[in-house]
Scaffold this motif. Structure first.
Motif, PDB file in Angstrom:
ATOM      1  N   ALA A  25       0.852  -1.191   0.000  1.00 46.77           N
ATOM      2  CA  ALA A  25       0.000   0.000   0.000  1.00 46.77           C
ATOM      3  C   ALA A  25       0.886   1.239   0.000  1.00 46.77           C
ATOM      4  O   ALA A  25       2.058   1.178   0.393  1.00 46.77           O
ATOM      5  N   SER A  26       0.327   2.352  -0.418  1.00 48.14           N
ATOM      6  CA  SER A  26       1.048   3.615  -0.346  1.00 48.14           C
ATOM      7  C   SER A  26       1.375   3.904   1.107  1.00 48.14           C
ATOM      8  O   SER A  26       0.629   3.512   2.015  1.00 48.14           O
ATOM      9  N   LYS A  27       2.510   4.592   1.324  1.00 46.01           N
ATOM     10  CA  LYS A  27       2.988   4.787   2.693  1.00 46.01           C
ATOM     11  C   LYS A  27       3.635   6.160   2.844  1.00 46.01           C
ATOM     12  O   LYS A  27       4.509   6.530   2.064  1.00 46.01           O
ATOM     13  N   ALA A  28       3.202   6.898   3.857  1.00 46.66           N
ATOM     14  CA  ALA A  28       3.865   8.155   4.208  1.00 46.66           C
ATOM     15  C   ALA A  28       5.193   7.821   4.856  1.00 46.66           C
ATOM     16  O   ALA A  28       5.268   6.939   5.707  1.00 46.66           O
ATOM     17  N   ILE A  29       6.250   8.492   4.439  1.00 50.57           N
ATOM     18  CA  ILE A  29       7.580   8.219   4.974  1.00 50.57           C
ATOM     19  C   ILE A  29       8.054   9.332   5.902  1.00 50.57           C
ATOM     20  O   ILE A  29       8.580   9.077   6.978  1.00 50.57           O
ATOM     21  N   LEU A  30       7.853  10.580   5.471  1.00 51.76           N
ATOM     22  CA  LEU A  30       8.381  11.725   6.213  1.00 51.76           C
ATOM     23  C   LEU A  30       7.472  12.913   5.993  1.00 51.76           C
ATOM     24  O   LEU A  30       6.992  13.130   4.881  1.00 51.76           O
ATOM     25  N   LYS A  31       7.240  13.681   7.045  1.00 49.45           N
ATOM     26  CA  LYS A  31       6.455  14.895   6.900  1.00 49.45           C
ATOM     27  C   LYS A  31       6.972  15.933   7.886  1.00 49.45           C
ATOM     28  O   LYS A  31       7.043  15.684   9.085  1.00 49.45           O
ATOM     29  N   SER A  52      -3.564  18.929  -8.361  1.00 53.26           N
ATOM     30  CA  SER A  52      -2.337  19.718  -8.216  1.00 53.26           C
ATOM     31  C   SER A  52      -2.081  19.928  -6.731  1.00 53.26           C
ATOM     32  O   SER A  52      -2.980  19.793  -5.910  1.00 53.26           O
ATOM     33  N   VAL A  53      -0.829  20.232  -6.407  1.00 51.26           N
ATOM     34  CA  VAL A  53      -0.449  20.580  -5.043  1.00 51.26           C
ATOM     35  C   VAL A  53       0.322  21.886  -5.100  1.00 51.26           C
ATOM     36  O   VAL A  53       0.914  22.230  -6.126  1.00 51.26           O
ATOM     37  N   GLN A  54       0.320  22.633  -4.005  1.00 50.08           N
ATOM     38  CA  GLN A  54       0.987  23.930  -3.997  1.00 50.08           C
ATOM     39  C   GLN A  54       2.510  23.823  -3.955  1.00 50.08           C
ATOM     40  O   GLN A  54       3.197  24.722  -4.401  1.00 50.08           O
ATOM     41  N   GLY A  55       3.027  22.732  -3.451  1.00 49.48           N
ATOM     42  CA  GLY A  55       4.478  22.582  -3.360  1.00 49.48           C
ATOM     43  C   GLY A  55       5.082  22.030  -4.644  1.00 49.48           C
ATOM     44  O   GLY A  55       4.388  21.467  -5.488  1.00 49.48           O
ATOM     45  N   GLU A  56       6.389  22.202  -4.762  1.00 52.33           N
ATOM     46  CA  GLU A  56       7.121  21.613  -5.884  1.00 52.33           C
ATOM     47  C   GLU A  56       7.195  20.101  -5.671  1.00 52.33           C
ATOM     48  O   GLU A  56       7.348  19.633  -4.541  1.00 52.33           O
ATOM     49  N   VAL A  57       7.083  19.344  -6.755  1.00 46.20           N
ATOM     50  CA  VAL A  57       6.966  17.888  -6.686  1.00 46.20           C
ATOM     51  C   VAL A  57       8.063  17.219  -7.500  1.00 46.20           C
ATOM     52  O   VAL A  57       8.389  17.672  -8.596  1.00 46.20           O
ATOM     53  N   THR A  58       8.619  16.142  -6.957  1.00 52.24           N
ATOM     54  CA  THR A  58       9.410  15.222  -7.771  1.00 52.24           C
ATOM     55  C   THR A  58       8.799  13.842  -7.616  1.00 52.24           C
ATOM     56  O   THR A  58       8.262  13.505  -6.563  1.00 52.24           O
ATOM     57  N   MET A  59       8.859  13.076  -8.688  1.00 53.63           N
ATOM     58  CA  MET A  59       8.400  11.692  -8.671  1.00 53.63           C
ATOM     59  C   MET A  59       9.484  10.839  -9.315  1.00 53.63           C
ATOM     60  O   MET A  59       9.881  11.101 -10.444  1.00 53.63           O
ATOM     61  N   MET A  82      12.697  10.004 -13.470  1.00 53.36           N
ATOM     62  CA  MET A  82      12.229  10.981 -12.489  1.00 53.36           C
ATOM     63  C   MET A  82      11.671  12.193 -13.210  1.00 53.36           C
ATOM     64  O   MET A  82      12.120  12.530 -14.318  1.00 53.36           O
ATOM     65  N   VAL A  83      10.701  12.854 -12.590  1.00 59.82           N
ATOM     66  CA  VAL A  83      10.144  14.076 -13.153  1.00 59.82           C
ATOM     67  C   VAL A  83      10.007  15.118 -12.049  1.00 59.82           C
ATOM     68  O   VAL A  83       9.803  14.775 -10.883  1.00 59.82           O
ATOM     69  N   TYR A  84      10.141  16.376 -12.437  1.00 54.80           N
ATOM     70  CA  TYR A  84       9.934  17.514 -11.541  1.00 54.80           C
ATOM     71  C   TYR A  84       8.729  18.286 -12.059  1.00 54.80           C
ATOM     72  O   TYR A  84       8.599  18.513 -13.267  1.00 54.80           O
ATOM     73  N   LEU A  85       7.848  18.708 -11.154  1.00 51.06           N
ATOM     74  CA  LEU A  85       6.708  19.547 -11.508  1.00 51.06           C
ATOM     75  C   LEU A  85       6.682  20.766 -10.592  1.00 51.06           C
ATOM     76  O   LEU A  85       6.824  20.633  -9.369  1.00 51.06           O
ATOM     77  N   ARG A  86       6.518  21.931 -11.195  1.00 50.27           N
ATOM     78  CA  ARG A  86       6.358  23.153 -10.404  1.00 50.27           C
ATOM     79  C   ARG A  86       5.111  23.048  -9.539  1.00 50.27           C
ATOM     80  O   ARG A  86       4.164  22.342  -9.880  1.00 50.27           O
ATOM     81  N   GLY A  87       5.075  23.766  -8.459  1.00 52.51           N
ATOM     82  CA  GLY A  87       3.885  23.800  -7.622  1.00 52.51           C
ATOM     83  C   GLY A  87       2.681  24.304  -8.403  1.00 52.51           C
ATOM     84  O   GLY A  87       2.801  25.220  -9.211  1.00 52.51           O
ATOM     85  N   GLY A  88       1.537  23.678  -8.194  1.00 49.73           N
ATOM     86  CA  GLY A  88       0.311  24.099  -8.844  1.00 49.73           C
ATOM     87  C   GLY A  88       0.058  23.501 -10.223  1.00 49.73           C
ATOM     88  O   GLY A  88      -0.992  23.737 -10.804  1.00 49.73           O
ATOM     89  N   VAL A  89       1.003  22.724 -10.757  1.00 46.91           N
ATOM     90  CA  VAL A  89       0.832  22.121 -12.089  1.00 46.91           C
ATOM     91  C   VAL A  89      -0.100  20.913 -11.978  1.00 46.91           C
ATOM     92  O   VAL A  89       0.200  19.963 -11.254  1.00 46.91           O
ATOM     93  N   PRO A  90      -1.239  20.927 -12.684  1.00 48.35           N
ATOM     94  CA  PRO A  90      -2.126  19.767 -12.669  1.00 48.35           C
ATOM     95  C   PRO A  90      -1.432  18.552 -13.289  1.00 48.35           C
ATOM     96  O   PRO A  90      -0.714  18.694 -14.291  1.00 48.35           O
ATOM     97  N   VAL A 101       6.321   4.634  -6.668  1.00 48.07           N
ATOM     98  CA  VAL A 101       6.933   5.930  -6.968  1.00 48.07           C
ATOM     99  C   VAL A 101       7.362   6.576  -5.656  1.00 48.07           C
ATOM    100  O   VAL A 101       6.594   6.579  -4.686  1.00 48.07           O
ATOM    101  N   LEU A 102       8.569   7.110  -5.627  1.00 47.36           N
ATOM    102  CA  LEU A 102       9.016   7.915  -4.497  1.00 47.36           C
ATOM    103  C   LEU A 102       8.610   9.353  -4.793  1.00 47.36           C
ATOM    104  O   LEU A 102       9.099   9.967  -5.742  1.00 47.36           O
ATOM    105  N   LEU A 103       7.689   9.867  -4.002  1.00 45.35           N
ATOM    106  CA  LEU A 103       7.106  11.188  -4.214  1.00 45.35           C
ATOM    107  C   LEU A 103       7.636  12.150  -3.168  1.00 45.35           C
ATOM    108  O   LEU A 103       7.597  11.846  -1.970  1.00 45.35           O
ATOM    109  N   THR A 104       8.133  13.298  -3.608  1.00 45.43           N
ATOM    110  CA  THR A 104       8.545  14.342  -2.670  1.00 45.43           C
ATOM    111  C   THR A 104       7.780  15.615  -2.992  1.00 45.43           C
ATOM    112  O   THR A 104       7.539  15.929  -4.159  1.00 45.43           O
ATOM    113  N   ILE A 105       7.378  16.321  -1.954  1.00 45.69           N
ATOM    114  CA  ILE A 105       6.733  17.615  -2.111  1.00 45.69           C
ATOM    115  C   ILE A 105       7.471  18.604  -1.214  1.00 45.69           C
ATOM    116  O   ILE A 105       7.643  18.354  -0.019  1.00 45.69           O
ATOM    117  N   LEU A 106       7.916  19.698  -1.811  1.00 45.58           N
ATOM    118  CA  LEU A 106       8.618  20.742  -1.084  1.00 45.58           C
ATOM    119  C   LEU A 106       7.701  21.952  -0.983  1.00 45.58           C
ATOM    120  O   LEU A 106       7.299  22.515  -1.996  1.00 45.58           O
TER     121      LEU A 106
END
Length: 111
Positions: A25-31, A52-59, A82-90, A101-106
């Motif tokens: 299952a999907s799992k939160a690692i760090l917040k 979309s999310v307000q933070g910058e995203v990498t997957m 890997m991909v980078y998405l600016r914050g707010g990009v649908p 997928v290892l997902l990070t949100i800054l």
């Protein structure tokens, strides 16, 4: 109940799940206030709808194959890509195979 998250200095295993992927299952690692890290697990045929999310995203695709829809284009992500998405990009994800997928949100600190 709060989910357990990694703490400073703790080693985090993000290796591919291999034969355990189909049962995972999907799992939160760090917040923290500024950073969120999670392992997103999508079984074949499942989707993460357009959002979309307000933070910058990498997957980082750890295993499997995903269809990524963002910036008006569709791309296929495979393990090791890997991909980078600016914050707010649908964006949306569709699993073409069982995938993780290892997902990070800054998040930018509020002033």
């Amino acid at each position: 109940m709060a989910l357990p998250h990694a703490v400073s200095g703790q080693l985090i295993d993000v290796r591919p799940l291999g034969n355990q992927l189909s049962a995972a299952a999907s799992k939160a690692i760090l917040k923290t206030d500024e950073l969120e890290l999670m392992r997103l697990v999508l079984p074949k045929g499942k989707s993460l709808p357009d959002h979309s999310v307000q933070g910058e995203v990498t997957m980082l695709c750890l295993e499997g194959k995903l269809e990524l829809v963002a910036h008006g284009t569709t791309q296929i992500m495979k393990a090791g890509e890997m991909v980078y998405l600016r914050g707010g990009v649908p964006h949306a994800l569709n699993a073409m195979e069982d995938a993780s997928v290892l997902l990070t949100i800054l998040f930018k600190p509020e002033k």
